[in-house]
Design a protein around this motif. Structure first.
Motif, PDB file in Angstrom:
ATOM      1  N   ALA A  19    -114.004  51.198 -37.956  1.00 41.98           N
ATOM      2  CA  ALA A  19    -113.110  51.445 -39.092  1.00 41.98           C
ATOM      3  C   ALA A  19    -113.813  51.213 -40.432  1.00 41.98           C
ATOM      4  N   GLU A  20    -114.891  50.443 -40.416  1.00 39.39           N
ATOM      5  CA  GLU A  20    -115.617  50.173 -41.668  1.00 39.39           C
ATOM      6  C   GLU A  20    -116.342  51.414 -42.191  1.00 39.39           C
ATOM      7  N   SER A  21    -116.688  52.324 -41.282  1.00 37.88           N
ATOM      8  CA  SER A  21    -117.507  53.472 -41.702  1.00 37.88           C
ATOM      9  C   SER A  21    -116.928  54.836 -41.320  1.00 37.88           C
ATOM     10  N   PHE A  45    -126.360  49.225 -35.531  1.00 41.34           N
ATOM     11  CA  PHE A  45    -126.558  50.561 -34.969  1.00 41.34           C
ATOM     12  C   PHE A  45    -125.928  51.642 -35.851  1.00 41.34           C
ATOM     13  N   VAL A  46    -124.764  51.367 -36.416  1.00 39.71           N
ATOM     14  CA  VAL A  46    -124.132  52.344 -37.318  1.00 39.71           C
ATOM     15  C   VAL A  46    -124.997  52.506 -38.578  1.00 39.71           C
ATOM     16  N   HIS A  47    -125.473  51.401 -39.099  1.00 37.52           N
ATOM     17  CA  HIS A  47    -126.363  51.402 -40.277  1.00 37.52           C
ATOM     18  C   HIS A  47    -127.605  52.260 -39.993  1.00 37.52           C
ATOM     19  N   ALA A  48    -128.063  52.209 -38.748  1.00 40.37           N
ATOM     20  CA  ALA A  48    -129.270  52.940 -38.359  1.00 40.37           C
ATOM     21  C   ALA A  48    -128.993  54.406 -38.039  1.00 40.37           C
ATOM     22  N   GLY A  49    -127.706  54.783 -37.955  1.00 42.02           N
ATOM     23  CA  GLY A  49    -127.417  56.203 -37.746  1.00 42.02           C
ATOM     24  C   GLY A  49    -126.533  56.548 -36.564  1.00 42.02           C
TER      25      GLY A  49
END
Ligand SMILES: [Zn+2]
Length: 351
Positions: A106-108, A61-65
Motif C-alpha cells: 500500500a505504500e507504493s 525489494f520494492v525499492h529495487a524494482g
C-alpha cells in the motif's frame, strides 16, 4: 498511495499486457543469511518473531524494482509447521504474513501476492491428493480474505501437484501464477517435459506458467525457450542466482572444488556464496529471457535487492534504488572525474 487509490491500481494481467512484471522472491534464503531463519526445515517463523524485518525486506525489494510484494507464506503450510512442532501457529503466521505484505504494498501501489508451494507430501494417490488440496485451500482462503491481487503457486516438482494448486487458485477467481521447479532431471517427477507440463497447467486455467527456483540462469534458459514455444499465455522465469552448469544443473547438485571442509557433502544451502551470480549476469539473463518472450520475472532463493535492481534496469526501468547504481567515474583511485587526484589515479595504475 492512499487506500482509495490502491483499489484502483492496475491488476497483474493488465500490467502484463502493458509490459513485464517483476516479483522479487528468495525470502527464506535471505532471512537465513541474515540470521533469522534456520536452514534445514526452512520455516518462516520470522514472520511472527520479527515482522518488522519482513516488512523491511519487502520494502527493499520494492525499492529495487519489484512490482509485487509476495506474502512470506512459503513453507508456512501445515506439513512444515507440523515438522517443527508449530502447527498451532499456522493460521496466525499466514494471516500475519499477508497483513505485512499488504501494508508494504500500500505504500507504493505494488501488487500483493498470496503464495502457496510444494507440500513435499505429494504422491499420485487419491488420499494424498485430498490432503494436498486441503492444505492449498486453507492457505488460499486466508490469502483471499486478506484481499490479495493474485496468487502464486510455486516450486512444484510434480506437475500434478501444480495442477491441484491451479484448480484451487482458479476457484477463487483471482489471477494465478504457477511455476515448476526442475531439479537435476530435465523433466517433472512424473516424467513430463517442462513444456508439456506448463502447457497442461495453462490448459487447466493458469494465467501465468513457467519455472522458478532450483536452476540458475544458464540451466533454466533452454527450458524456458521450450516452455515459451509450447504455451500461448504469459511465461514466468525466476531462477536462483547461482552459476549452475550442464553437469551440475541445480543448486543442490553444485560441488565446490575449492573448499573441502564443508559440514555436509555439498555447498547447498549454506555455502553457495562462491557460486553467486553477479548483478550483470542477472541483467544478461533478463535481456535474453525477454528476447525469448518471457514477461514475468524474478529471482528466487539467493536473491538480494541488487539482483532485482539489475533486473529492473535490464528491462529499461529506473526504480528508486537506481539513484545509487554504480558510477565509478567518482572513484578516488579508478575514476575519471576531473576533481580526482592524479597521485591516486597513477598509484592505482601502477598496480
Ligand atoms: Zn527458491
Amino acid at each position: 498511495m492512499n487506500e482509495t487509490t490502491t483499489h484502483e491500481k492496475a491488476g497483474l494481467l493488465e500490467r502484463l499486457e502493458a509490459g513485464p512484471v517483476i516479483c522479487a522472491e528468495g525470502y527464506l534464503f535471505e532471512f537465513e543469511r541474515r540470521g533469522y531463519l534456520q536452514a534445514g526445515a526452512f520455516v518462516p517463523e520470522v514472520v511472527l518473531e520479527h515482522p518488522e524485518l519482513v516488512a523491511q525486506l519487502h520494502r527493499e525489494f520494492v525499492h529495487a524494482g519489484s512490482d509485487v510484494v509476495e506474502a512470506f507464506t512459503y513453507y508456512a503450510h501445515r506439513e512444515k509447521l507440523r515438522l517443527v512442532g508449530q502447527e498451532h501457529l499456522l493460521e496466525t503466521m499466514n494471516r500475519r504474513a499477508l497483513e505485512i505484505a499488504k501494508e508494504v504494498a500500500a505504500e507504493s501501489g505494488a501488487l500483493v501476492a498470496g503464495n502457496i508451494c510444494n507440500t513435499n507430501l505429494f504422491t499420485p494417490d487419491d488420499d494424498v491428493r485430498r490432503t494436498v488440496r486441503a492444505m492449498f485451500e486453507e492457505q488460499v482462503g486466508w490469502a483471499v480474505e486478506a484481499g490479495v491481487d493474485f496468487i502464486i503457486g510455486e516450486t512444484y516438482a510434480f506437475a500434478e501437484e501444480a495442477l491441484i494448486a491451479t484448480e484451487v487458485i482458479r476457484a477463487t477467481g483471482l489471477p494465478s501464477v504457477i511455476t515448476l521447479a526442475m531439479h537435476q532431471r530435465p523433466d517433472t517427477r512424473e516424467g513430463w517435459t517442462p513444456e508439456d507440463a506448463c502447457k497442461r497447467i495453462e490448459d487447466a486455467g493458469a494465467d501465468v506458467v513457467g519455472l522458478n527456483c532450483i536452476r540458475g540462469p544458464a540451466t533454466m534458459l533452454p527450458m524456458l525457450e521450450a516452455v515459451r514455444a509450447s504455451v500461448s499465455g504469459h511465461v514466468a522465469a525466476l531462477p536462483v542466482p547461482y552459476r549452475t552448469t550442464e553437469a551440475q544443473p541445480s543448486f543442490q547438485s553444485l560441488r565446490d572444488p575449492d573448499y573441502d571442509r564443508l559440514p555436509g557433502d555439498r555447498p547447498f544451502p549454506t555455502a553457495l556464496d562462491s557460486f553467486t551470480c553477479n548483478r550483470y549476469e542477472i541483467a544478461d539473463f533478463t535481456r535474453t529471457a525477454q528476447e525469448l518472450g518471457i514477461n514475468y520475472f524474478g529471482v528466487c532463493c539467493g536473491a538480494a535487492p541488487h539482483h532485482i535492481r539489475s533486473m529492473a534496469e535490464a528491462l529499461g526501468r529506473t526504480p528508486p534504488a537506481s539513484r545509487y547504481s554504480a558510477d565509478m567515474s567518482k572513484h578516488a583511485y579508478l575514476g575519471s572525474a576531473a576533481a580526482l587526484k592524479d597521485e591516486n589515479l597513477s598509484y592505482a595504475k601502477d598496480l
